[in-house]
Design a protein around this motif. Sequence first.
Motif, short mmCIF file in Angstrom:
data_model
loop_
_atom_site.label_atom_id
_atom_site.label_comp_id
_atom_site.label_asym_id
_atom_site.label_seq_id
_atom_site.Cartn_x
_atom_site.Cartn_y
_atom_site.Cartn_z
N ARG A 272 4.62 -5.10 -4.92
CA ARG A 272 5.97 -4.84 -4.43
C ARG A 272 6.91 -4.80 -5.62
O ARG A 272 6.84 -5.64 -6.52
CB ARG A 272 6.41 -5.94 -3.45
N GLY A 273 7.79 -3.81 -5.64
CA GLY A 273 8.72 -3.67 -6.75
C GLY A 273 8.25 -2.69 -7.81
O GLY A 273 9.00 -2.37 -8.73
N ASP A 274 7.01 -2.20 -7.71
CA ASP A 274 6.51 -1.22 -8.68
C ASP A 274 7.29 0.09 -8.55
O ASP A 274 7.57 0.56 -7.44
CB ASP A 274 5.02 -0.95 -8.47
N THR A 275 7.59 0.70 -9.69
CA THR A 275 8.26 1.99 -9.70
C THR A 275 7.23 3.11 -9.50
O THR A 275 6.02 2.88 -9.61
CB THR A 275 8.99 2.21 -11.03
N ALA A 276 7.74 4.32 -9.27
CA ALA A 276 6.86 5.47 -9.04
C ALA A 276 5.89 5.71 -10.21
O ALA A 276 4.70 5.94 -9.97
CB ALA A 276 7.69 6.71 -8.75
N PRO A 277 6.35 5.68 -11.49
CA PRO A 277 5.39 5.88 -12.58
C PRO A 277 4.28 4.82 -12.61
O PRO A 277 3.12 5.13 -12.87
CB PRO A 277 6.26 5.78 -13.84
N LYS A 278 4.64 3.57 -12.31
CA LYS A 278 3.64 2.49 -12.29
C LYS A 278 2.63 2.75 -11.17
O LYS A 278 1.43 2.53 -11.34
CB LYS A 278 4.32 1.15 -12.07
N VAL B 33 11.69 2.79 -6.70
CA VAL B 33 10.82 1.68 -6.33
C VAL B 33 10.06 2.07 -5.07
O VAL B 33 10.66 2.34 -4.02
CB VAL B 33 11.62 0.39 -6.10
N VAL B 34 8.75 2.12 -5.17
CA VAL B 34 7.91 2.58 -4.07
C VAL B 34 7.97 1.60 -2.90
O VAL B 34 7.89 0.38 -3.09
CB VAL B 34 6.46 2.76 -4.55
N ALA B 35 8.10 2.13 -1.70
CA ALA B 35 8.12 1.31 -0.49
C ALA B 35 6.73 1.29 0.15
O ALA B 35 5.93 2.21 -0.02
CB ALA B 35 9.13 1.88 0.51
N ASP B 36 6.46 0.21 0.86
CA ASP B 36 5.17 0.09 1.55
C ASP B 36 5.02 1.25 2.54
O ASP B 36 5.92 1.53 3.33
CB ASP B 36 5.10 -1.24 2.30
N GLY B 37 3.89 1.94 2.47
CA GLY B 37 3.62 3.04 3.39
C GLY B 37 4.09 4.39 2.92
O GLY B 37 3.86 5.39 3.61
N THR C 30 0.83 -1.20 0.00
CA THR C 30 0.00 0.00 0.00
C THR C 30 0.86 1.25 0.00
O THR C 30 1.87 1.32 0.69
CB THR C 30 -0.91 0.03 1.25
N TYR C 31 0.46 2.23 -0.80
CA TYR C 31 1.02 3.57 -0.65
C TYR C 31 -0.15 4.54 -0.48
O TYR C 31 -1.31 4.18 -0.71
CB TYR C 31 1.92 3.97 -1.83
N PHE C 32 0.15 5.77 -0.06
CA PHE C 32 -0.90 6.73 0.26
C PHE C 32 -0.71 8.03 -0.50
O PHE C 32 0.42 8.43 -0.82
CB PHE C 32 -0.91 7.04 1.76
N THR C 33 -1.83 8.70 -0.78
CA THR C 33 -1.82 10.09 -1.19
C THR C 33 -2.55 10.87 -0.11
O THR C 33 -3.52 10.36 0.47
CB THR C 33 -2.50 10.29 -2.56
N ALA C 34 -2.07 12.07 0.18
CA ALA C 34 -2.63 12.82 1.31
C ALA C 34 -2.71 14.31 0.98
O ALA C 34 -1.69 14.97 0.80
CB ALA C 34 -1.78 12.61 2.56
#
Length: 366
Positions: free
Chosen positions: A300-306, A353-357, A284-288
């Motif tokens: 897991r492993g998705d890049t920021a553009p993805k 690579v986006v991290a969880d959280g 999970t990632y968040f927008t705030a």
Amino acid sequence: MLSLGIVGLPNVGKSSLFNALTAAKAEAANYPFCTVDPNIGMVEVPDPRLTKLAEVVKPERTVPAVVQFVDIAGLVKGASQGEGLGNKFLSNIRETDAIVHVVRCFEDPDVTHVMGGVDPVRDREVIEFELALADLGVVEKRLDKSKRAARTGEKEALAELPALEKANAALTEGRALWHAGLTDAERAVLLPLQLLTLKPVLYAANVTDGELHGEEGAHVKALRAAIEKDHEPAEVVTFSAKIEGELAELAPEDRAEFLASLGIESAGLDRLIRGGYHLLGLQTYFTAGEKEVRAWTIHRGDTAPKAAGVIHTDFERGFIRAETASYTDFVAHDGWKGAREKGAVRSEGKEYVVADGDVLLFRFNV
């Protein structure tokens, strides 16, 4: 959005679980085939981080990630030959990401078992066999078509024939495709067919409440041993349909106290969704922002553009950068303003690579 298809024999707790998870009140009764039409329900993903982010940002609305559950009639031995009702609805779960196989692991003389006695290892084999035969029909049809096309020299047909023949051999023996030793390339060929036995499996073991906070019973141990022996890439989550039903009747603020009184750390819903996320490699990632705080599900492993593309394809196509703060830093510094002042906000590019959280703010240009 994560989508999970619920399968199992009749009377193992499938519809009771579905009711508890979704509050959809699907019919549940002590007789086979009580679920006639497929039930579909949406469940919010429990995540205390989202609540905390909302307390910091105070947005107009908070939007959790959701999981879709699809519940079909119970399958029985011989379903592929028309026995029972469940086989008619297997098409409803072909588009799901994974299979939740509910297995009865408790003894109760007042709750009948369609096969006469409680045996989760046998029940697992019955369901696997029926799913394999359902897949066999799909593969045989495609294989026949590909063979005809291959005779004319069609390159696509020639390329997919080896994978189809390998799958056909395993399914003809009533074996799930994880037995077949498929390569990644062969799995990719078969993916468009949406084969049930290619999907990851999460076993939901319906147990007594005592087993949730004590030692696992013999039935769960036998199930785990069978999965390990077969090297099946699956996970087991224990739950009590009885407790989940009682939880569903309580106000949210009373549920934690109820679980604590039973010595149970988390609800079956939490464990089931966590198991699904782990099984499928999700995070999970968040927008705030002032208008909305929202949880988004990615691999897991998705890049920021993805990750940006999950919000909208334009975000991925026109991605410039992602302003990024960890969940811990964002909360500790009271939001974007404080995190920036403390140097806790990073500017990440296309390779990040986006991290969880992670809390992300995308910059893009279309």
